[in-house]
Design a protein around this motif. Structure first.
Motif, short mmCIF file in Angstrom:
data_model
loop_
_atom_site.label_atom_id
_atom_site.label_comp_id
_atom_site.label_asym_id
_atom_site.label_seq_id
_atom_site.Cartn_x
_atom_site.Cartn_y
_atom_site.Cartn_z
N GLU A 216 0.83 -1.20 0.00
CA GLU A 216 0.00 0.00 0.00
C GLU A 216 0.87 1.25 0.00
O GLU A 216 0.57 2.23 -0.69
N GLN A 217 1.96 1.23 0.76
CA GLN A 217 2.88 2.38 0.77
C GLN A 217 3.52 2.56 -0.60
O GLN A 217 3.64 3.68 -1.10
N ASN B 221 2.30 1.57 -3.46
CA ASN B 221 1.25 2.02 -4.38
C ASN B 221 1.02 3.52 -4.23
O ASN B 221 0.91 4.24 -5.23
N THR B 222 0.96 3.99 -3.01
CA THR B 222 0.77 5.42 -2.77
C THR B 222 1.93 6.22 -3.35
O THR B 222 1.71 7.26 -4.00
N LEU B 223 3.14 5.74 -3.15
CA LEU B 223 4.32 6.43 -3.68
C LEU B 223 4.28 6.47 -5.21
O LEU B 223 4.52 7.52 -5.82
N LYS C 86 1.67 6.27 -7.15
CA LYS C 86 0.61 7.17 -7.58
C LYS C 86 1.07 8.62 -7.47
O LYS C 86 0.74 9.46 -8.31
N THR C 87 1.83 8.92 -6.44
CA THR C 87 2.33 10.28 -6.24
C THR C 87 3.33 10.65 -7.33
O THR C 87 3.31 11.78 -7.84
#
Length: 87
Positions: free
Chosen positions: A34-35, A37-39, A41-42
């Motif tokens: 999840e971390q 994925n967030t990175l 996406k950013t």
């Protein structure tokens, strides 16, 4: 009969401990993903996100579209990063 019952209970307890450990590992891996994925996406450009969303909507399987998308997106990322600071 008590011997069978105690042996069965011992086997079940062992299995429960193994499963608890697997759950713990999966929760940790899920958190890491999840971390990541967030990175990602950013760091992804709006064009890359739009392209990925379009691939998902066309019904192509996520695993193949992600692998194709990353190979397609990798050359675009350095170019967008290179143009980002100069702009």
């Amino acid at each position: 009969m008590d011997l069978v019952k105690s042996h069965l209970m011992y086997a079940v307890r062992e299995e429960v401990e193994v499963l608890k450990e697997q759950i713990k590992e999966l929760i940790e891996k899920n958190s890491q993903l999840e971390q990541e994925n967030t990175l990602l996406k950013t760091l992804a450009s709006p064009e890359q996100l739009a392209q990925f969303q379009a691939q998902l909507q066309t019904g192509s399987p996520p695993s193949s579209s992600q692998s194709q998308g990353t190979t397609t997106q990798q050359p675009a990322q350095p170019a967008s990063q290179g143009s980002g600071p100069s702009a």
